[in-house]
Design a protein around this motif. Structure first.
Motif, PDB file in Angstrom:
ATOM      1  N   LEU A 165       0.861  -1.182   0.000  1.00  0.00           N
ATOM      2  CA  LEU A 165       0.000   0.000   0.000  1.00  0.00           C
ATOM      3  C   LEU A 165       0.903   1.239   0.000  1.00  0.00           C
ATOM      4  CD1 LEU A 165      -2.622   1.586   0.207  1.00  0.00           C
ATOM      5  CD2 LEU A 165      -2.634   1.156   2.663  1.00  0.00           C
ATOM      6  N   TYR A 166       0.752   2.051  -1.014  1.00  0.00           N
ATOM      7  CA  TYR A 166       1.525   3.286  -1.116  1.00  0.00           C
ATOM      8  C   TYR A 166       0.657   4.465  -0.682  1.00  0.00           C
ATOM      9  CZ  TYR A 166       4.541   0.437  -4.079  1.00  0.00           C
ATOM     10  OH  TYR A 166       5.369  -0.561  -4.557  1.00  0.00           O
ATOM     11  N   VAL A 167       1.259   5.379   0.052  1.00  0.00           N
ATOM     12  CA  VAL A 167       0.599   6.656   0.336  1.00  0.00           C
ATOM     13  C   VAL A 167       1.398   7.695  -0.449  1.00  0.00           C
ATOM     14  CG1 VAL A 167      -0.344   8.163   2.094  1.00  0.00           C
ATOM     15  CG2 VAL A 167       0.171   5.779   2.664  1.00  0.00           C
ATOM     16  N   VAL A 168       0.753   8.298  -1.437  1.00  0.00           N
ATOM     17  CA  VAL A 168       1.481   9.075  -2.446  1.00  0.00           C
ATOM     18  C   VAL A 168       1.056  10.537  -2.420  1.00  0.00           C
ATOM     19  CG1 VAL A 168       1.958   9.304  -4.923  1.00  0.00           C
ATOM     20  CG2 VAL A 168       1.614   7.027  -3.926  1.00  0.00           C
ATOM     21  N   GLY A 169       2.019  11.431  -2.267  1.00  0.00           N
ATOM     22  CA  GLY A 169       1.761  12.857  -2.418  1.00  0.00           C
ATOM     23  C   GLY A 169       1.822  13.222  -3.886  1.00  0.00           C
ATOM     24  N   ILE A 170       0.744  13.816  -4.399  1.00  0.00           N
ATOM     25  CA  ILE A 170       0.708  14.118  -5.849  1.00  0.00           C
ATOM     26  C   ILE A 170       1.082  15.569  -6.121  1.00  0.00           C
ATOM     27  CG2 ILE A 170      -0.974  12.309  -6.401  1.00  0.00           C
ATOM     28  CD1 ILE A 170      -3.102  14.618  -6.585  1.00  0.00           C
ATOM     29  N   GLY A 171       1.484  16.324  -5.095  1.00  0.00           N
ATOM     30  CA  GLY A 171       1.822  17.733  -5.319  1.00  0.00           C
ATOM     31  C   GLY A 171       0.570  18.583  -5.468  1.00  0.00           C
ATOM     32  N   PRO A 172       0.741  19.795  -6.008  1.00  0.00           N
ATOM     33  CA  PRO A 172      -0.387  20.747  -6.019  1.00  0.00           C
ATOM     34  C   PRO A 172      -1.525  20.372  -6.968  1.00  0.00           C
ATOM     35  CG  PRO A 172       1.546  21.674  -7.128  1.00  0.00           C
ATOM     36  CD  PRO A 172       1.998  20.409  -6.468  1.00  0.00           C
ATOM     37  N   GLY A 173      -1.312  19.456  -7.880  1.00  0.00           N
ATOM     38  CA  GLY A 173      -2.434  19.054  -8.730  1.00  0.00           C
ATOM     39  C   GLY A 173      -2.084  18.961 -10.208  1.00  0.00           C
ATOM     40  N   SER A 174      -1.063  19.683 -10.634  1.00  0.00           N
ATOM     41  CA  SER A 174      -0.640  19.621 -12.032  1.00  0.00           C
ATOM     42  C   SER A 174       0.239  18.384 -12.236  1.00  0.00           C
ATOM     43  CB  SER A 174       0.146  20.881 -12.395  1.00  0.00           C
ATOM     44  OG  SER A 174       1.097  21.139 -11.386  1.00  0.00           O
ATOM     45  N   PHE A 175       0.112  17.789 -13.408  1.00  0.00           N
ATOM     46  CA  PHE A 175       0.877  16.590 -13.742  1.00  0.00           C
ATOM     47  C   PHE A 175       2.373  16.828 -13.531  1.00  0.00           C
ATOM     48  CE2 PHE A 175       3.116  13.931 -16.876  1.00  0.00           C
ATOM     49  CZ  PHE A 175       2.669  12.687 -16.488  1.00  0.00           C
ATOM     50  N   GLU A 176       2.858  17.965 -14.018  1.00  0.00           N
ATOM     51  CA  GLU A 176       4.299  18.274 -13.990  1.00  0.00           C
ATOM     52  C   GLU A 176       4.878  18.357 -12.579  1.00  0.00           C
ATOM     53  OE1 GLU A 176       5.194  21.788 -16.459  1.00  0.00           O
ATOM     54  OE2 GLU A 176       6.455  20.280 -17.432  1.00  0.00           O
ATOM     55  N   ASP A 177       4.034  18.666 -11.606  1.00  0.00           N
ATOM     56  CA  ASP A 177       4.555  18.841 -10.249  1.00  0.00           C
ATOM     57  C   ASP A 177       4.553  17.552  -9.438  1.00  0.00           C
ATOM     58  OD1 ASP A 177       5.377  21.578 -10.294  1.00  0.00           O
ATOM     59  OD2 ASP A 177       3.275  22.094 -10.483  1.00  0.00           O
ATOM     60  N   MET A 178       4.175  16.441 -10.080  1.00  0.00           N
ATOM     61  CA  MET A 178       4.376  15.137  -9.447  1.00  0.00           C
ATOM     62  C   MET A 178       5.846  14.755  -9.566  1.00  0.00           C
ATOM     63  SD  MET A 178       1.466  12.324 -10.261  1.00  0.00           S
ATOM     64  CE  MET A 178       0.681  13.088 -11.653  1.00  0.00           C
ATOM     65  N   THR A 179       6.320  13.921  -8.645  1.00  0.00           N
ATOM     66  CA  THR A 179       7.665  13.363  -8.828  1.00  0.00           C
ATOM     67  C   THR A 179       7.580  12.171  -9.786  1.00  0.00           C
ATOM     68  OG1 THR A 179       7.510  11.764  -7.031  1.00  0.00           O
ATOM     69  CG2 THR A 179       8.319  13.972  -6.462  1.00  0.00           C
ATOM     70  N   ILE A 180       8.729  11.829 -10.346  1.00  0.00           N
ATOM     71  CA  ILE A 180       8.800  10.665 -11.230  1.00  0.00           C
ATOM     72  C   ILE A 180       8.465   9.407 -10.427  1.00  0.00           C
ATOM     73  CG2 ILE A 180      10.385   9.335 -12.696  1.00  0.00           C
ATOM     74  CD1 ILE A 180      11.852  12.188 -13.042  1.00  0.00           C
ATOM     75  N   ARG A 181       8.859   9.355  -9.155  1.00  0.00           N
ATOM     76  CA  ARG A 181       8.534   8.202  -8.308  1.00  0.00           C
ATOM     77  C   ARG A 181       7.016   8.052  -8.129  1.00  0.00           C
ATOM     78  NH1 ARG A 181      11.756   5.445  -4.961  1.00  0.00           N
ATOM     79  NH2 ARG A 181      13.314   7.098  -4.962  1.00  0.00           N
ATOM     80  N   ALA A 182       6.333   9.162  -7.876  1.00  0.00           N
ATOM     81  CA  ALA A 182       4.873   9.115  -7.722  1.00  0.00           C
ATOM     82  C   ALA A 182       4.226   8.609  -9.005  1.00  0.00           C
ATOM     83  CB  ALA A 182       4.336  10.498  -7.346  1.00  0.00           C
ATOM     84  N   LEU A 183       4.703   9.136 -10.122  1.00  0.00           N
ATOM     85  CA  LEU A 183       4.170   8.723 -11.434  1.00  0.00           C
ATOM     86  C   LEU A 183       4.358   7.218 -11.642  1.00  0.00           C
ATOM     87  CD1 LEU A 183       3.058   9.756 -14.211  1.00  0.00           C
ATOM     88  CD2 LEU A 183       5.448   9.965 -14.927  1.00  0.00           C
ATOM     89  N   ASN A 184       5.575   6.733 -11.379  1.00  0.00           N
ATOM     90  CA  ASN A 184       5.862   5.310 -11.584  1.00  0.00           C
ATOM     91  C   ASN A 184       5.029   4.425 -10.655  1.00  0.00           C
ATOM     92  OD1 ASN A 184       7.715   6.030 -13.495  1.00  0.00           O
ATOM     93  ND2 ASN A 184       9.517   5.711 -12.193  1.00  0.00           N
ATOM     94  N   VAL A 185       4.921   4.836  -9.398  1.00  0.00           N
ATOM     95  CA  VAL A 185       4.141   4.046  -8.435  1.00  0.00           C
ATOM     96  C   VAL A 185       2.678   3.985  -8.873  1.00  0.00           C
ATOM     97  CG1 VAL A 185       3.161   4.124  -6.091  1.00  0.00           C
ATOM     98  CG2 VAL A 185       5.636   4.308  -6.427  1.00  0.00           C
TER      99      VAL A 185
END
Lengths: 242, 242
Positions: free
Chosen positions: B4-24
């Protein structure tokens, strides 16, 4: 308009960069940073020229970047963690006054409070304070006053730059201030080499943290009165009834 | 082991996600979050099943996620900003005690202090405190005590949840506490809709902030005694001699 980006690259691993940081750096002609961080990211951006200055040459680094941008080269200054939090964004903006044809944009990154926090679980899930123990640019009196205030406010505290060769014993002094207000059994933690090889995490009491040998790759967390350990994680509950 | 991952997606824009969040998130069978955040990211992860619970159903959301993970489905709980800072990581770890076959991993994201800070320039380049004005789970007395401590420590302060329909006037009360310790001309700022359409930033004095109408999409910054405005940016200098 000539563009200068100040980019937070996160703890150092490729995956912990944001997509925005990746896209910005991919588009840059020149990337400038502290020698160690330049070596961390050089391999991901093969088309850019890399320039670096050593530690304590921050002003020179920022001027170098502003000069490159003023010539019309798309330029980035990289910072470990966030571009703002103890990063170069402030200094670039201050020095940028002398470069009216350079537009400065700040790109945030994952600072050690967050990346270290994730490794530990959730030490900063409620109100928190971030304090650097480096007295290179700040008087120790100011640092002491902030430690005291953070303890009085019962904040969870994240400590940057807890120690270095020249500042041995600072973490112990900080713990001694905290111990005037907080219980010696307060849940604390130290994280080392976040996002790099040899990552370590240690969960400690405040009494144990006082004896811990931190180095310049360590980030320290001191819990609030609510912080607890759960199955090897550090959690400061927000207050939901379970 | 079930993950189970708990993932911070940042402020809401795709670009402000981390690559780790995207991959997970790309690797997840099911993604669970507050209705509004689920709608923000649904389009980027077309292969996942999305489940959501409304605001104030945080406990139900975390249990839903733990149940999904316990069944062997690769699951993520998403949080806006960071997974830790006022996010779900703490609650998931607390409730996770009842699910010994679920391994929990926290993935950090860009919290509003950082994304808002980048928009403003460098308001948090020196020591800072983060305080939520929401008294849903915290007593107003605790919040007041933290505001007072942050002012006494001369921290730059980032305020989350400055106001909502039910909590009108809280920002004004917070400014009144600050004004007991800080000058009315202290440089402050309000940022709205970070990383989304209709982003706004306003640089204000502390006196002006007292009258500002914040809403639940606003993040507020109150400067330290060193914070200044430079060409439309807010900068808290670290102390380099220029």
């Amino acid at each position: 308009m000539n563009k200068l980006y100040v980019v937070g690259i996160g703890p150092g691993s490729f995956e912990d960069m944001t997509i925005r940081a990746l896209n910005v750096l991919n588009g840059c002609d020149v990337i400038i940073g502290y020698t160690v961080y330049v070596e961390l990211v050089r391999k991901y951006f093969k088309d850019a020229e890399f320039l670096s200055t050593p530690m304590r040459k921050e002003k020179e680094r920022c001027i170098m970047a502003l000069e490159q941008a003023a010539k019309g080269r798309r330029t980035a200054v990289i910072c470990s963690g966030d571009a703002g939090v103890y990063g170069m964004a402030g200094l670039v903006l201050e020095l940028g006054k002398g470069y009216p044809n350079v537009e400065i944009e700040v790109v945030s990154g994952i600072t050690a409070a967050l990346s270290g926090g994730a490794l530990l679980g959730a030490p900063l899930t409620h109100d928190f304070a971030v304090i650097s123990l480096s007295d290179l640019l700040t008087s120790w009196e100011t640092i002491e006053n902030r430690l005291k205030a953070a303890a009085e406010g019962d904040f969870a505290v994240c400590i940057y730059n807890p120690s270095s060769k020249k500042r041995e014993g600072y973490l112990k002094k900080a713990c001694d201030i905290m111990l005037k207000y907080k219980d010696g059994s307060t849940v604390c933690a130290a994280v080392r080499n976040i996002g790099r090889e040899g990552v370590e995490k240690h969960i400690l009491t405040l009494n144990e943290l006082r004896e811990y040998k931190a180095d310049m790759f360590t980030t320290v967390f001191i819990g609030s009165s609510e912080t607890k350990e759960i199955n090897g994680f550090v959690v400061t509950p927000r207050g939901y009834s379970l």
